[in-house]
Scaffold this motif. Structure first.
Motif, PDB file in Angstrom:
ATOM      1  N   LYS A  80       2.978  -1.432  10.521  1.00  0.00           N
ATOM      2  CA  LYS A  80       2.769  -2.924  10.247  1.00  0.00           C
ATOM      3  C   LYS A  80       2.116  -3.731  11.506  1.00  0.00           C
ATOM      4  O   LYS A  80       1.844  -4.704  11.294  1.00  0.00           O
ATOM      5  CB  LYS A  80       3.970  -3.729   9.568  1.00  0.00           C
ATOM      6  CG  LYS A  80       4.389  -2.770   8.291  1.00  0.00           C
ATOM      7  CD  LYS A  80       3.544  -3.214   7.309  1.00  0.00           C
ATOM      8  CE  LYS A  80       3.261  -4.449   6.858  1.00  0.00           C
ATOM      9  NZ  LYS A  80       2.474  -4.537   5.411  1.00  0.00           N
ATOM     10  N   ARG A 126       0.208  -3.664  -2.552  1.00  0.00           N
ATOM     11  CA  ARG A 126       1.523  -3.255  -1.786  1.00  0.00           C
ATOM     12  C   ARG A 126       1.683  -4.279  -0.454  1.00  0.00           C
ATOM     13  O   ARG A 126       2.606  -5.057  -0.458  1.00  0.00           O
ATOM     14  CB  ARG A 126       1.485  -1.935  -1.465  1.00  0.00           C
ATOM     15  CG  ARG A 126       2.787  -1.658  -0.647  1.00  0.00           C
ATOM     16  CD  ARG A 126       2.988  -0.136  -0.294  1.00  0.00           C
ATOM     17  NE  ARG A 126       3.603   0.261   0.981  1.00  0.00           N
ATOM     18  CZ  ARG A 126       4.404   1.314   1.342  1.00  0.00           C
ATOM     19  NH1 ARG A 126       4.714   2.033   0.366  1.00  0.00           N
ATOM     20  NH2 ARG A 126       4.829   1.480   2.511  1.00  0.00           N
ATOM     21  N   GLU A 127       0.498  -4.018   0.400  1.00  0.00           N
ATOM     22  CA  GLU A 127       0.625  -4.799   1.722  1.00  0.00           C
ATOM     23  C   GLU A 127       0.602  -6.049   1.936  1.00  0.00           C
ATOM     24  O   GLU A 127       1.293  -6.896   2.191  1.00  0.00           O
ATOM     25  CB  GLU A 127      -0.146  -3.935   2.658  1.00  0.00           C
ATOM     26  CG  GLU A 127      -0.211  -2.587   2.713  1.00  0.00           C
ATOM     27  CD  GLU A 127       0.943  -2.375   3.599  1.00  0.00           C
ATOM     28  OE1 GLU A 127       2.090  -1.811   2.505  1.00  0.00           O
ATOM     29  OE2 GLU A 127       1.164  -1.836   4.635  1.00  0.00           O
ATOM     30  N   LYS A 128      -0.356  -6.675   0.788  1.00  0.00           N
ATOM     31  CA  LYS A 128      -0.570  -8.321   1.067  1.00  0.00           C
ATOM     32  C   LYS A 128       0.410  -8.798  -0.113  1.00  0.00           C
ATOM     33  O   LYS A 128       0.799 -10.233   0.256  1.00  0.00           O
ATOM     34  CB  LYS A 128      -1.964  -8.464   0.584  1.00  0.00           C
ATOM     35  CG  LYS A 128      -2.797  -8.127   1.527  1.00  0.00           C
ATOM     36  CD  LYS A 128      -4.318  -8.787   1.266  1.00  0.00           C
ATOM     37  CE  LYS A 128      -5.296  -8.632   2.174  1.00  0.00           C
ATOM     38  NZ  LYS A 128      -6.678  -9.026   1.901  1.00  0.00           N
ATOM     39  N   GLN A 129       1.176  -8.325  -0.965  1.00  0.00           N
ATOM     40  CA  GLN A 129       1.884  -8.793  -1.799  1.00  0.00           C
ATOM     41  C   GLN A 129       3.386  -8.099  -1.986  1.00  0.00           C
ATOM     42  O   GLN A 129       4.393  -8.837  -2.797  1.00  0.00           O
ATOM     43  CB  GLN A 129       1.295  -8.905  -3.382  1.00  0.00           C
ATOM     44  CG  GLN A 129      -0.086  -9.782  -3.471  1.00  0.00           C
ATOM     45  CD  GLN A 129      -0.661  -9.839  -4.608  1.00  0.00           C
ATOM     46  OE1 GLN A 129       0.004 -10.780  -5.508  1.00  0.00           O
ATOM     47  NE2 GLN A 129      -1.573  -9.225  -4.719  1.00  0.00           N
ATOM     48  N   GLY A 130       3.467  -7.022  -1.520  1.00  0.00           N
ATOM     49  CA  GLY A 130       4.617  -6.371  -1.892  1.00  0.00           C
ATOM     50  C   GLY A 130       5.292  -6.258  -2.893  1.00  0.00           C
ATOM     51  O   GLY A 130       6.368  -6.239  -3.356  1.00  0.00           O
ATOM     52  N   LEU A 131       4.364  -6.070  -3.807  1.00  0.00           N
ATOM     53  CA  LEU A 131       4.435  -5.838  -5.231  1.00  0.00           C
ATOM     54  C   LEU A 131       5.379  -4.311  -5.734  1.00  0.00           C
ATOM     55  O   LEU A 131       5.862  -4.184  -6.571  1.00  0.00           O
ATOM     56  CB  LEU A 131       3.186  -6.048  -6.087  1.00  0.00           C
ATOM     57  CG  LEU A 131       3.037  -7.654  -6.100  1.00  0.00           C
ATOM     58  CD1 LEU A 131       1.586  -7.772  -7.016  1.00  0.00           C
ATOM     59  CD2 LEU A 131       3.956  -8.472  -6.853  1.00  0.00           C
ATOM     60  N   VAL A 132       4.768  -3.488  -5.078  1.00  0.00           N
ATOM     61  CA  VAL A 132       5.191  -2.029  -5.416  1.00  0.00           C
ATOM     62  C   VAL A 132       5.451  -1.330  -4.384  1.00  0.00           C
ATOM     63  O   VAL A 132       5.068  -1.603  -3.011  1.00  0.00           O
ATOM     64  CB  VAL A 132       3.880  -1.381  -6.227  1.00  0.00           C
ATOM     65  CG1 VAL A 132       3.503  -2.021  -7.449  1.00  0.00           C
ATOM     66  CG2 VAL A 132       2.653  -1.307  -5.073  1.00  0.00           C
ATOM     67  N   TRP A 176      -1.896  -4.366  11.314  1.00  0.00           N
ATOM     68  CA  TRP A 176      -1.523  -3.439  10.152  1.00  0.00           C
ATOM     69  C   TRP A 176      -2.738  -2.804   9.601  1.00  0.00           C
ATOM     70  O   TRP A 176      -2.930  -1.561   9.225  1.00  0.00           O
ATOM     71  CB  TRP A 176      -0.612  -3.800   9.007  1.00  0.00           C
ATOM     72  CG  TRP A 176      -1.052  -4.798   7.797  1.00  0.00           C
ATOM     73  CD1 TRP A 176      -0.594  -6.330   8.102  1.00  0.00           C
ATOM     74  CD2 TRP A 176      -1.717  -4.855   6.990  1.00  0.00           C
ATOM     75  NE1 TRP A 176      -1.005  -7.082   7.223  1.00  0.00           N
ATOM     76  CE2 TRP A 176      -1.912  -6.082   6.428  1.00  0.00           C
ATOM     77  CE3 TRP A 176      -2.166  -3.762   6.270  1.00  0.00           C
ATOM     78  CZ2 TRP A 176      -2.564  -6.354   5.290  1.00  0.00           C
ATOM     79  CZ3 TRP A 176      -3.119  -4.001   5.094  1.00  0.00           C
ATOM     80  CH2 TRP A 176      -3.106  -5.217   4.275  1.00  0.00           C
ATOM     81  N   GLU A 208      11.469  -2.476  -3.697  1.00  0.00           N
ATOM     82  CA  GLU A 208      11.133  -2.009  -4.785  1.00  0.00           C
ATOM     83  C   GLU A 208      11.032  -0.498  -4.895  1.00  0.00           C
ATOM     84  O   GLU A 208      11.377   0.429  -5.843  1.00  0.00           O
ATOM     85  CB  GLU A 208       9.543  -1.899  -4.775  1.00  0.00           C
ATOM     86  CG  GLU A 208       9.010  -3.478  -5.245  1.00  0.00           C
ATOM     87  CD  GLU A 208       9.331  -3.705  -6.910  1.00  0.00           C
ATOM     88  OE1 GLU A 208       9.416  -2.846  -7.608  1.00  0.00           O
ATOM     89  OE2 GLU A 208       9.141  -4.823  -7.339  1.00  0.00           O
ATOM     90  N   THR A 250      -3.795  -1.891  -0.127  1.00  0.00           N
ATOM     91  CA  THR A 250      -3.864  -2.933   0.809  1.00  0.00           C
ATOM     92  C   THR A 250      -3.407  -4.334   0.049  1.00  0.00           C
ATOM     93  O   THR A 250      -2.536  -5.153   0.202  1.00  0.00           O
ATOM     94  CB  THR A 250      -5.263  -3.419   1.190  1.00  0.00           C
ATOM     95  OG1 THR A 250      -5.423  -2.008   2.073  1.00  0.00           O
ATOM     96  CG2 THR A 250      -5.396  -4.681   2.070  1.00  0.00           C
ATOM     97  N   MET A 252       7.530  -9.387   3.678  1.00  0.00           N
ATOM     98  CA  MET A 252       6.577  -8.804   2.992  1.00  0.00           C
ATOM     99  C   MET A 252       6.925  -7.417   2.786  1.00  0.00           C
ATOM    100  O   MET A 252       7.171  -6.749   1.688  1.00  0.00           O
ATOM    101  CB  MET A 252       5.117  -8.991   3.261  1.00  0.00           C
ATOM    102  CG  MET A 252       4.141  -8.296   2.354  1.00  0.00           C
ATOM    103  SD  MET A 252       4.219  -9.212   0.624  1.00  0.00           S
ATOM    104  CE  MET A 252       3.767 -10.779   1.182  1.00  0.00           C
ATOM    105  N   GLU A 253       7.234  -6.504   3.847  1.00  0.00           N
ATOM    106  CA  GLU A 253       7.639  -5.254   3.784  1.00  0.00           C
ATOM    107  C   GLU A 253       8.952  -4.981   3.228  1.00  0.00           C
ATOM    108  O   GLU A 253       9.532  -3.984   2.270  1.00  0.00           O
ATOM    109  CB  GLU A 253       7.548  -4.460   5.083  1.00  0.00           C
ATOM    110  CG  GLU A 253       7.346  -2.960   5.088  1.00  0.00           C
ATOM    111  CD  GLU A 253       6.096  -2.444   4.240  1.00  0.00           C
ATOM    112  OE1 GLU A 253       5.231  -3.340   3.906  1.00  0.00           O
ATOM    113  OE2 GLU A 253       6.237  -1.288   3.657  1.00  0.00           O
ATOM    114  N   LYS A 292      10.012  -6.522   0.796  1.00  0.00           N
ATOM    115  CA  LYS A 292       9.876  -6.406  -0.813  1.00  0.00           C
ATOM    116  C   LYS A 292       9.325  -5.081  -1.065  1.00  0.00           C
ATOM    117  O   LYS A 292      10.024  -4.593  -2.253  1.00  0.00           O
ATOM    118  CB  LYS A 292       8.979  -7.317  -1.091  1.00  0.00           C
ATOM    119  CG  LYS A 292       9.132  -8.752  -1.068  1.00  0.00           C
ATOM    120  CD  LYS A 292       7.870  -9.864  -1.589  1.00  0.00           C
ATOM    121  CE  LYS A 292       8.296 -11.143  -1.144  1.00  0.00           C
ATOM    122  NZ  LYS A 292       6.955 -12.164  -1.638  1.00  0.00           N
ATOM    123  N   VAL A 293       8.666  -4.537  -0.421  1.00  0.00           N
ATOM    124  CA  VAL A 293       8.229  -2.885  -0.616  1.00  0.00           C
ATOM    125  C   VAL A 293       9.503  -2.134  -0.659  1.00  0.00           C
ATOM    126  O   VAL A 293       9.665  -1.343  -1.723  1.00  0.00           O
ATOM    127  CB  VAL A 293       7.067  -2.650   0.463  1.00  0.00           C
ATOM    128  CG1 VAL A 293       6.885  -1.226   0.072  1.00  0.00           C
ATOM    129  CG2 VAL A 293       5.861  -3.405   0.284  1.00  0.00           C
TER     130      VAL A 293
END
Lengths: 411, 415
Positions: free
Chosen positions: B59, A275-281, B66, B129, A272, B122-123, B125-126
């Protein structure tokens, strides 16, 4: 409640059997309490070579003939080697299982370790060691285990290239002769089976007498620190580790629930927040590893280099924040998931067998599923908080693999 | 071998197909929605939209954020996920049998994603990655390069994840257009396996999916794949190993040759195969084998291995030698029987667990147009003979007309 049989046979084999009459297959696992921690320092990788070549010829058949004999029965088998144990798993239709087990016994008791097969295994393992460089997650794991566990528990199953090149067929055979004895064997079976007949088979197939051995616990000194391994990659890999509870520790169930809170499903904290809140990985995980008598908590993720410091910061913040604001509904959800997944996986015979094998390995007894479910279901927020108090996420070991190091203090 | 009771298959008035396999001896149920759409159904300018949409279906909907979606999955104790391939997108959950209705309702709700605007970037960005991660994996690079070259200028060439250049500028409106077009009721299939009452499943499907629109745009609009012969190399210096693959056309999932091709690749490059004993165990390469990549209307047989770059020529020679030998000399009854024996046990394992059955049902329903029992699949394999394999190899040769792929640190192709 399932009825499970567990005993030590006269030949020293510790075994367990779970009769599941409605199943269509039987799965068995013969696990030797021999792993790469038992290798001589000058022969690192030799246990993996035993596992890779033990089926390449017996005093009765060539390796090819042996594999054909398994195929004649339709038996599926696989092997693995690890830190403290090596396993041989077999699945067959009930009418062929006895014959398949006899074939496994044949290569476990009468291997010839042909020189050419050992040479090929060494060459292939050397190639696999090189290949680790092409797999960032595997490479991270190899480098990190060495730092977390030190020179013995932190070895890699492939060993080291320099030592491998010098290993001979005679040394492989000698390691097998010393370490693959009935007293080091744990055997587990699940499926529509006749336990009495199976016990008789095991005693007949493995006639040697043997004292029970291989149950010792290994210790190591955990050293915190940070290491960066530079490598040209699209992403930077992060690995974090700190000591947790072993599988025989009273707080192990609280630990299991905590890991599920962190990483048990898409609603868990790491997924959460990172990934989901920050889209980092794309991926992020928390899990535990359990050498016998040891528990280590791991966190891992990978992200593009410019976002790596933020990913690291978020991971650390989340394992610390859970101490401050863990909620009862999170704990309940984690428990529900753990219990439900035990139930659904219970439909897979091989999974039931693996569960028995792990129980023997870690506890020396078979724990009824009802007992496990009961223990997990009783975990409360207070239990998890108490666990966190006893097993804080500091000091810790950190490793990054990728283009740039990160600054832990500022990140 | 005891077979399961017959399937229950029907279609709702809006065109949604439902396939149910009740399994008496289990305690769980696995179910999923198959969207018959994937990378091959995209336009090149939006390459990767199917996969990105799969992420977005987690989402938000008109009824759930989500957070609600993920919390609801985890509250059920579900083992759940989704994946996208070249030609399908599949969303599934595996739960204790008593959770059937909640799981079905949740998955059905996700098929009507609201594509929340605030989550779209936001998604993205995922997904970017995930694309970066794939760039660090040799197998993944080789798979994508193979499709780009073998299916050049066809929709099977686009990578499932898309490209950074197509994902970064993709808009929510473009995705919504794709969603409305491809996730119509008549392009979706609900598949259920496990301890269920078929009538209950049908009632639930009517309740939660009966209002979905029909669009009449289905996978039938796809062009059959036309693999192109040739040879192509891609240099990626940072890797240590070289992937060598030679690919040949083979029939698709709906073709009667299907099981024959399966037995052939198993003998050639599966467990206890010729590649294992004659290449891996001869020390030529640590990894070598053969496998099949099938779509409903075509596919590929791939002879492949990984090796030290300096051994590329030796690996290719060895792979080609095995292809020539099996073509020239054929296979023996004993070799064919071994595959059948292995498959018999494999099918028994599959028949024990709803999760495994779900996956196979999806293949059968999507590619073969109908579910098959474990016994029926075994009978199809049992019918394969050495002569059929010889006939197959005359029809679909694996010694000429292939496309050679080389990916790794060395720019290597044979002279």
């Amino acid at each position: 409640m399932d009825v499970c049989r567990h005993e030590v046979l006269s030949n020293g084999i510790e075994w367990a059997a779970l009769n599941l009459p409605d199943r269509k297959t039987i799965t068995g696992e013969l696990r030797f309490l021999t792993g790469f921690v038992h290798e001589p320092a000058t022969q690192l990788g030799i246990n993996h070579l035993v596992e890779q070549t033990i089926d390449k010829g017996t005093t009765r058949r060539t390796g090819h003939e042996l594999h054909d004999a398994f195929d004649a029965l339709g038996a599926r088998w696989a092997s693995w080697s690890g830190r403290e144990a090596t396993g041989f798993q077999i699945t067959a239709l009930p009418e062929y299982f006895d014959a398949a087990l006899a074939l496994v016994a044949e290569f476990l008791l009468m291997p010839t370790f042909p020189t050419e097969a050992v040479d090929v295994a060494i060459q292939n393992t050397l190639d696999e060691i090189t290949h680790l460089d092409d797999d960032p997650q595997e490479l991270t794991s190899k480098l990190f285990h060495r730092r977390v566990y030190g020179p013995v528990l932190g070895r890699h199953l492939y060993g080291e290239a320099d030592e491998l090149r010098g290993v001979t067929s005679a040394q492989v055979e000698n390691f097998w002769r010393t370490h693959y004895v009935p007293g080091r064997m744990q055997a587990s079976f699940a499926g529509p089976l006749d336990a009495n007949r199976l016990a008789a088979s095991l005693e007949k197939l493995f006639p040697a007498q043997g004292a029970i051995t291989g149950r010792e616990r290994l210790t190591f000194d955990f050293q915190p620190g940070y290491h960066h391994q530079s490598k040209e990659l699209e992403q930077e890999h992060i690995a974090i580790c700190y000591p947790g509870a072993s599988l025989d520790h009273p707080q192990r169930f609280a630990q299991r629930v905590l890991i599920a809170v962190l990483s048990g499903g898409m609603s868990c904290r790491l997924f959460t927040e990172v990934r989901e809140k920050q889209g980092l990985v794309y991926w992020v995980t928390a899990y535990t590893e359990h050498p016998r008598g040891v528990g280590m908590v791991y966190l891992g993720a990978s992200s593009t280099p410019q976002r790596c410091p933020q990913t690291y910061t978020t991971l650390i913040r989340e394992i610390e924040r859970v101490r401050e604001d863990l909620q009862a509904d999170e704990v309940q959800r984690a428990i529900t998931g753990l219990v439900a997944r035990m139930q659904t996986r219970g439909d897979i015979t091989a999974a039931r067998c693996a569960e028995l094998a792990d129980d023997l390995f870690h506890y020396g007894r078979i724990i009824p599923r009802e007992e496990k479910i009961n223990q997990i279901s009783r975990v409360t927020v207070n239990d998890v908080q108490a666990y966190l108090q006893a097993h804080p996420p500091t000091p810790r070991q950190v490793l990054t693999l990728g283009p740039d190091p990160i600054t832990l203090e500022s990140s | 071998m005891v077979d399961h009771p017959p399937f229950h298959q029907q279609q709702l008035s809006n065109g949604l197909t439902i396939v149910i396999e009740p399994m008496a001896d289990v305690s769980s149920v696995a179910l999923g929605f198959l969207a018959r759409t994937g990378a091959r159904d995209e336009h090149p300018g939006v390459a990767g939209v199917s996969h990105f949409l799969e992420h977005m279906c987690f989402k938000g909907t008109a009824r759930r954020t989500w957070q609600n979606i993920t919390i609801d999955f985890d509250t059920l104790g579900s083992t759940y996920n989704a994946y996208t391939s070249k030609d399908r997108t599949f969303y599934y959950g595996w739960v204790p049998a008593e959770k059937l209705e909640q799981q079905l309702e949740l998955l059905a709700d996700m098929m009507r994603s609201s594509l929340p605007t605030e989550e779209f970037d936001m998604e993205k960005k995922v997904v970017l990655e995930e694309i970066a991660m794939a760039g660090d994996q040799l197998d993944s690079l080789a798979y994508d390069f193979l499709h780009e070259q073998v299916y050049a200028d066809q929709s099977l060439a686009w990578p499932v994840l898309g490209y950074e250049q197509t994902i970064a500028p993709l808009t929510r409106d473009q995705m919504n257009e794709y969603l409305q077009r491809r996730y119509s009721a008549d392009n979706l299939i609900l598949i259920v396996a496990g301890r269920v009452d078929p009538l209950q499943v049908t009632r639930l499907a009517e309740r939660y999916c009966g209002g979905w629109p029909r669009a009449q745009i289905t996978a039938a609009s796809r062009n059959p794949p036309l693999p192109r012969p040739g040879q192509s190399a891609k240099v990626v210096e940072r890797f240590t190993q070289q992937v060598i693959a030679e690919v040949f056309p083979c029939p698709g999932g709906r073709d009667p040759w299907n099981e024959t091709a399966e037995v052939l690749v198993s003998i050639l490059g599966g467990e206890n195969s010729r590649c294992f004993w004659n290449i891996v165990q001869q020390g030529i390469a640590p990894r070598a084998g053969a496998f099949r990549m099938e779509y409903e209307d075509g596919g590929l047989i791939i002879l492949t291995g990984q090796c030290d770059p300096a051994d590329s020529a030796a690996l290719l020679t060895a792979l080609r030698l095995e292809a020539q030998r099996i073509t020239r000399e054929g296979v023996t009854e004993v070799e064919v029987q071994r595959v059948k024996n292995r498959m018999r046990t494999g099918l028994a394992i599959e028949g024990e667990a709803p999760y495994y059955r779900l996956s196979q049902l999806m293949d059968d329903v999507d590619y073969r147009g109908r579910p098959r029992t474990v016994g029926e699949r075994l009978a199809a394999v049992d019918a394969v003979t050495p002569q059929m394999i010889a006939d197959y190899l005359r029809e679909f040769p694996i010694t000429t007309g292939g496309h050679l792929i080389s990916v790794g640190p060395r720019h290597w192709l044979p002279d």
